[in-house]
Scaffold this motif. Structure first.
Motif, PDB file in Angstrom:
ATOM      1  N   TYR A 197       0.834  -0.985   0.011  1.00  0.00           N
ATOM      2  CA  TYR A 197      -0.463   0.361  -0.062  1.00  0.00           C
ATOM      3  C   TYR A 197       0.999   0.932   0.037  1.00  0.00           C
ATOM      4  N   ASN A 198      -0.193   2.232  -1.047  1.00  0.00           N
ATOM      5  CA  ASN A 198       1.038   3.553  -0.422  1.00  0.00           C
ATOM      6  C   ASN A 198       0.729   4.422  -0.024  1.00  0.00           C
ATOM      7  N   ARG A 199       1.669   4.721   1.698  1.00  0.00           N
ATOM      8  CA  ARG A 199       1.374   4.943   2.866  1.00  0.00           C
ATOM      9  C   ARG A 199       0.541   7.278   2.379  1.00  0.00           C
ATOM     10  N   GLY A 310       3.296   5.911  -7.984  1.00  0.00           N
ATOM     11  CA  GLY A 310       2.288   6.438  -6.849  1.00  0.00           C
ATOM     12  C   GLY A 310       0.939   6.633  -7.413  1.00  0.00           C
ATOM     13  N   GLN A 311       0.581   5.356  -9.250  1.00  0.00           N
ATOM     14  CA  GLN A 311      -0.726   5.456  -9.756  1.00  0.00           C
ATOM     15  C   GLN A 311      -1.163   3.947  -9.064  1.00  0.00           C
ATOM     16  N   GLY A 312      -1.610   4.022  -7.205  1.00  0.00           N
ATOM     17  CA  GLY A 312      -2.862   3.227  -7.093  1.00  0.00           C
ATOM     18  C   GLY A 312      -2.536   3.397  -5.131  1.00  0.00           C
ATOM     19  N   VAL A 313      -3.035   2.908  -4.666  1.00  0.00           N
ATOM     20  CA  VAL A 313      -3.442   2.359  -3.895  1.00  0.00           C
ATOM     21  C   VAL A 313      -2.831   1.609  -3.288  1.00  0.00           C
ATOM     22  N   PHE A 314      -3.187   0.643  -3.198  1.00  0.00           N
ATOM     23  CA  PHE A 314      -3.617  -0.974  -3.071  1.00  0.00           C
ATOM     24  C   PHE A 314      -2.386  -1.838  -4.526  1.00  0.00           C
ATOM     25  N   LEU A 315      -1.593  -2.957  -4.151  1.00  0.00           N
ATOM     26  CA  LEU A 315      -1.439  -3.903  -4.938  1.00  0.00           C
ATOM     27  C   LEU A 315      -1.233  -5.288  -4.258  1.00  0.00           C
ATOM     28  N   VAL A 316      -2.162  -5.966  -4.781  1.00  0.00           N
ATOM     29  CA  VAL A 316      -1.977  -7.269  -4.262  1.00  0.00           C
ATOM     30  C   VAL A 316      -1.319  -8.445  -5.060  1.00  0.00           C
ATOM     31  N   ALA A 317       0.792  -8.350  -4.191  1.00  0.00           N
ATOM     32  CA  ALA A 317       1.245  -8.331  -4.936  1.00  0.00           C
ATOM     33  C   ALA A 317       2.568  -9.612  -3.667  1.00  0.00           C
ATOM     34  N   GLY A 318       3.438 -10.083  -4.150  1.00  0.00           N
ATOM     35  CA  GLY A 318       4.099 -11.172  -3.249  1.00  0.00           C
ATOM     36  C   GLY A 318       5.860 -10.394  -3.079  1.00  0.00           C
ATOM     37  N   LEU A 325      10.217  -2.236  -5.241  1.00  0.00           N
ATOM     38  CA  LEU A 325       9.314  -0.514  -4.973  1.00  0.00           C
ATOM     39  C   LEU A 325       9.749   0.216  -3.449  1.00  0.00           C
ATOM     40  N   ASP A 326      10.266  -0.753  -2.852  1.00  0.00           N
ATOM     41  CA  ASP A 326      11.387   0.039  -2.537  1.00  0.00           C
ATOM     42  C   ASP A 326      11.915   1.354  -2.503  1.00  0.00           C
ATOM     43  N   LEU A 333       6.225   2.893   0.939  1.00  0.00           N
ATOM     44  CA  LEU A 333       5.754   2.083   0.871  1.00  0.00           C
ATOM     45  C   LEU A 333       5.453   0.809   1.949  1.00  0.00           C
ATOM     46  N   GLY A 334       4.304   0.670   2.527  1.00  0.00           N
ATOM     47  CA  GLY A 334       3.917  -0.074   3.218  1.00  0.00           C
ATOM     48  C   GLY A 334       3.728  -1.929   2.749  1.00  0.00           C
ATOM     49  N   PHE A 335       4.286  -2.631   3.521  1.00  0.00           N
ATOM     50  CA  PHE A 335       3.377  -4.008   3.113  1.00  0.00           C
ATOM     51  C   PHE A 335       2.371  -4.518   4.590  1.00  0.00           C
ATOM     52  N   MET A 336       1.773  -5.559   4.359  1.00  0.00           N
ATOM     53  CA  MET A 336       0.903  -6.225   5.465  1.00  0.00           C
ATOM     54  C   MET A 336       0.395  -7.391   5.026  1.00  0.00           C
ATOM     55  N   LEU A 337       0.394  -8.194   5.531  1.00  0.00           N
ATOM     56  CA  LEU A 337      -0.388  -9.860   5.061  1.00  0.00           C
ATOM     57  C   LEU A 337      -2.106  -9.405   4.926  1.00  0.00           C
TER      58      LEU A 337
END
Length: 470
Positions: A197-199, A310-318, A325-326, A333-337
């Motif tokens: 996700y984009n913080r 910066g195009q998009g709030v969320f991205l489901v990916a590995g 992305l970092d 950049l943020g990441f969560m389960l």
């Protein structure tokens, strides 16, 4: 997943090394060298009293005489290549009687040549083998890989690795049952599919990172209302939607049922009410405009690259996208389960391991090969993996990384493995399931088929294989 696309990109996008990694890498290498040169330094850890080493297994690698081990791997890029180079040098320093002959190939090249090499009279000693049915399963069936359970007992691998990780390298002796039976490999790196996700965008929307599945739904709706792209998706390659569907599925279908389906075993069904609800929810995301228009015609790389811009709030990916992305988004950049129904719900996330290192059945040096596999997956090795920008599959929670995206990823993977929250990639199910599921998802998302018709297609492939596989 077992498709060349995913494995190729997993290893193709970890190349950039994080800032500050050189110092950490040097520290890790010095620590390994100190271990190698310390007076009285021994071979890999001796078995504990309750895990006696089988008499046929020798763990004192220094006493094996002069040995040359041929190792085939696909760690060819960036931090992956760096960690192999450093660990191999440290291994040879610790065991000067063992020389390594390394052959490094791209994932696709390794897949192409390994089958022929294993069928020859002089195969490599250690190989990275894709753990899917079409590769490791076939190698096991042909008796081309050595069962490693005696070494696992001798070296304590079953304590080092949770069963939720080891099962990705387990097969029955006939190669039919995936996820159970003998252990045929040990991986270095882990991977888990979660939510990037984009913080900055969440802050602009007045939102915190979602703590529940309902929070995520609310955030998607609010992003859409604000004119943002709620979730990036490029599904031209067909497999990316598998990750999105698997994420939604994990909120509705019990984890044990997902595992049964994904490992292609009898006893489950794709056409349950829970799977129908998951498919309907995914279609609902299309109806509500949560994906960018034309997502079925957009490639995977352009999609995640757009998210990085910066195009998009969320991205489901590995987690394999972390380095790229970092580099693009930094601390935004943020990441969560994937969140559950409640903040404290047990984690359920698609994930697994990188390619396991296996020992070939015809290797004349299995004890030396096992010592090598143990060395490159040891606690010290996990530190080197961390310092080179990789995600270590073991001791993940014990690694020290700076606050930010990498820490988010390490915390997520550590939590998922500790709490046995990883469920297999869905395309493990049958030898043809990657194509079946990918095409069916494209049709579902294009509204060419109903959720029921979509699941009927999956059920036919799954049942045909599971019933015939014994």
């Amino acid at each position: 997943m077992i498709t060349p696309t995913r494995e190729g990109r997993t290893r193709g996008h970890r190349a950039p090394r994080r800032r500050g990694a050189l110092a950490a890498l040097a520290a890790g290498v010095l620590a390994l060298a100190a271990t190698a040169c310390a007076p009285g330094s021994s071979a890999p850890p001796a078995p504990t009293p309750d895990q006696p080493a089988p008499s046929a297994v020798r763990t004192d690698a220094g006493s094996l005489g002069d040995v040359t081990l041929t190792v085939w791997d696909q760690e060819v890029r960036g931090g992956q290549a760096a960690q192999m180079k450093q660990l191999n040098a440290a291994f040879e320093a610790k065991y000067p009687n063992i020389k390594l002959k390394r052959v490094s190939r791209s994932f696709d090249d390794l897949n192409t040549t390994l089958r022929l090499a294993l069928s020859g009279n002089e195969p490599p000693d250690v190989v990275e083998a894709n753990n899917g049915r079409s590769s490791m399963g076939q190698f096991v069936k042909a008796d081309q890989l050595l069962p490693l359970d005696s070494y696992a007992d001798a070296y304590g691998w079953k304590s080092r690795y949770p069963e939720s990780v080891l099962r990705y390298s387990r097969y029955s002796a006939d190669g039919k049952v995936f996820g159970e039976g003998n252990l045929y490999g040990l991986p270095q790196v882990g991977e888990v599919v979660g939510v990037f996700y984009n913080r900055a965008k969440l802050t602009k929307l007045g939102l915190e990172p979602p703590k529940t599945w309902a929070d995520l739904q609310t955030a998607l709706a609010k992003a859409k209302a604000a004119g943002e792209v709620p979730m990036q998706l490029g599904n031209l390659d067909k497999w990316p939607a598998i990750h999105v569907f698997g994420t939604v599925q994990g909120r509705h279908v019990p984890a044990d049922q997902i595992a049964t389906l994904a490992f292609g075993r009898k006893g489950a069904s794709w056409t349950t009410p829970e799977n129908v609800k998951a498919a309907e929810e995914l279609v609902g995301w299309v109806d509500q405009g949560y994906f960018e228009k034309g997502f079925n015609g957009q490639g995977y790389d352009p999609a995640w690259q757009a998210f990085g811009k910066g195009q998009g709030v969320f991205l489901v990916a590995g987690t394999w996208l972390l380095a790229d992305l970092d580099k693009a988004l930094g601390k935004d950049l943020g990441f969560m389960l994937p969140p559950g129904a409640t903040p404290d719900a047990p984690p359920v996330a698609t994930g697994g391991t990188g390619l396991p290192f296996a020992i070939t059945a015809k290797s004349p040096h299995p004890d030396a090969a096992a010592a090598y596999v143990d060395f490159i997956t040891s606690a010290d090795a996990m530190k080197v993996l961390t310092s080179t920008g990789n995600l270590p599959v073991a001791d993940t929670g014990q690694q020290t990384v700076e606050a930010g995206p990498q820490q988010d990823v390490f915390t997520a993977f550590g939590t998922a493995t500790k709490e046995n929250g990883l469920v297999p990639y869905l395309d493990y199910a049958t030898p043809t399931f990657a194509d079946t599921l990918g095409a069916a998802l494209q049709d579902l998302l294009a509204k060419k088929v109903t959720p029921k018709e979509f699941l009927d297609t999956l059920e036919k492939d799954y049942k045909t294989f599971a019933e015939s596989n014994g």
